[in-house]
Design a protein around this motif. Structure first.
Motif, mmCIF file in Angstrom:
data_model
loop_
_atom_site.group_PDB
_atom_site.id
_atom_site.type_symbol
_atom_site.label_atom_id
_atom_site.label_comp_id
_atom_site.label_asym_id
_atom_site.label_seq_id
_atom_site.Cartn_x
_atom_site.Cartn_y
_atom_site.Cartn_z
ATOM 1 N N UNK A 314 0.779 -1.251 0.000
ATOM 2 C CA UNK A 314 0.000 0.000 0.000
ATOM 3 C C UNK A 314 0.806 1.296 0.000
ATOM 4 N N UNK A 315 2.061 1.261 0.432
ATOM 5 C CA UNK A 315 2.792 2.500 0.693
ATOM 6 C C UNK A 315 2.934 3.379 -0.550
ATOM 7 N N UNK A 316 3.344 2.784 -1.666
ATOM 8 C CA UNK A 316 3.530 3.571 -2.890
ATOM 9 C C UNK A 316 2.198 4.136 -3.379
ATOM 10 N N UNK A 317 1.164 3.333 -3.238
ATOM 11 C CA UNK A 317 -0.164 3.739 -3.695
ATOM 12 C C UNK A 317 -0.651 4.962 -2.922
ATOM 13 N N UNK A 318 -0.518 4.940 -1.624
ATOM 14 C CA UNK A 318 -0.981 6.062 -0.795
ATOM 15 C C UNK A 318 -0.281 7.360 -1.166
ATOM 16 N N UNK A 319 1.026 7.288 -1.377
ATOM 17 C CA UNK A 319 1.777 8.495 -1.719
ATOM 18 C C UNK A 319 1.407 8.992 -3.111
ATOM 19 N N UNK A 320 1.206 8.081 -4.042
ATOM 20 C CA UNK A 320 0.841 8.476 -5.403
ATOM 21 C C UNK A 320 -0.532 9.127 -5.443
ATOM 22 N N UNK A 321 -1.469 8.559 -4.702
ATOM 23 C CA UNK A 321 -2.823 9.107 -4.699
ATOM 24 C C UNK A 321 -2.889 10.460 -3.996
ATOM 25 N N UNK A 322 -1.868 10.775 -3.176
ATOM 26 C CA UNK A 322 -1.815 12.063 -2.470
ATOM 27 C C UNK A 322 -1.160 13.152 -3.313
ATOM 28 N N UNK A 323 -0.702 12.812 -4.512
ATOM 29 C CA UNK A 323 -0.094 13.821 -5.377
ATOM 30 C C UNK A 323 -1.120 14.899 -5.725
ATOM 31 N N UNK A 324 -0.682 16.135 -5.892
ATOM 32 C CA UNK A 324 -1.626 17.218 -6.224
ATOM 33 C C UNK A 324 -2.403 16.918 -7.507
#
Length: 325
Positions: A314-324
């Motif tokens: 999940x870690x990469x997904x969470x950060x990617x989805x938080x991109x502006x």
């Protein structure tokens, strides 16, 4: 006026200091992504390449086509590629045998398989195909597997109630349009190739199943985390772009598949956007994952499903989805 040897030496030293003080241009990190096939299903990957999203993330991506899901995954296992794109079931099977792999990003989020019939075929329910010859892809492939499971779920025996004519994946339209069968199980763009010839689309597995983890990005658990994050970020940007810019997405697909009729490509992309085959984000939901794994267990390809919490990293997904946005 000629410089003295001493003065020339001083100027040489100054020049070398100036040159060394200029910062070197950072080179994009070279990364290999092995795909099972050149497939319209993997359009988000091609969008990420064409729109420069990998380059924006500092990556120089080489796309390799392995020819099969197992070959693409083998490239990761042998370290000849950092990432692979194919069905997550192959990653799950490898993990069940001890391979240290998981999936890090969504690619296709619908069971991208459809059933088509000839215009004169009377279809109201799946039992109507009993006794018919059906063109389908050569096993093992998800399209034929899903069709067989659908028959089983509706009280039919795939071995005796239908005559499945298995052909090379991608060649299904040929025998179907040639009159060898009145029913066919198809991926895109084969579906819209036959639809353009007047064939009827009678059942869509995306609607039948809802969210379904159909294709994913696979990596070893020890993959460089910065590189993996960059790959997932680029895929997230591709998904956002596709749903916001369908016309340009279609143009990219037409570029990637120049031998196909442009109208067929357009119809196929529109269908897969509308039916949520192309996801809206890199997230693979628990429901989508469980549905896909239950299908593989029912077909005997898996004994047990991997643990969602650790297998769908999940870690990469969470950060990617938080991109502006």
């Amino acid at each position: 006026m000629r410089l003295s040897c001493k003065a020339a030496g001083i100027f040489a030293i100054i020049a070398s200091l100036v040159i060394s003080s200029v910062p070197s241009v950072a080179q994009d990190k070279k990364v290999t992504i092995s795909q099972a096939f050149q497939s319209m299903l993997y359009l988000p990957f091609y969008v990420a390449i064409n729109k420069g999203y990998f380059k924006d993330q500092g990556l120089d991506v080489s796309k390799e086509t392995a020819g099969s899901p197992t070959a693409a995954l083998a490239a990761v296992l042998s370290d000849s590629a950092e990432f692979s794109i194919h069905g997550p079931e192959w990653t799950a099977i490898a993990a069940s045998k001890g391979a240290d792999v998981n999936i890090i990003s969504n690619v296709v989020n619908g069971a991208a398989v459809w059933i088509a019939t000839t215009p004169d075929f009377k279809y109201e329910k799946i039992q109507d195909v009993k006794g018919e010859k059906v063109v389908a892809g050569l096993m093992p492939t998800t399209s034929t597997s899903l069709f067989m499971k659908l028959l089983q779920d509706n009280g039919m025996d795939p071995k005796s109630d239908v005559d499945i004519l298995q052909v090379q994946i991608g060649s299904e339209p040929g025998p179907f349009l040639g009159g060898q069968a009145k029913v066919a199980v198809l991926y895109e763009p084969g579906l819209d190739q036959v639809a353009a010839q007047g064939m009827k689309v009678v059942l869509g597995f995306p609607e039948e199943y809802g969210p379904y983890a159909f294709s994913s990005v696979t990596a070893k658990k020890g993959v460089d985390p910065e590189t993996a994050q960059s790959v997932v970020n680029a895929m997230e940007m591709a998904f956002r772009f596709m749903h916001a810019n369908p016309d340009e997405t279609i143009a990219i697909a037409q570029k990637e598949f120049p031998s196909l009729d442009k109208k067929v490509v357009e119809a196929a992309v529109k269908r897969m956007l509308k039916e949520n085959v192309y996801p809206t984000s890199v997230e693979t939901t628990n429901d989508a994952f469980e549905t896909a794994m239950k299908t593989q267990i029912a077909l005997g390809n898996l004994k047990d499903a991997p643990d969602y919490a650790t297998f769908v990293f999940p870690d990469y997904v969470k950060k990617a989805m938080a991109l502006p946005k």
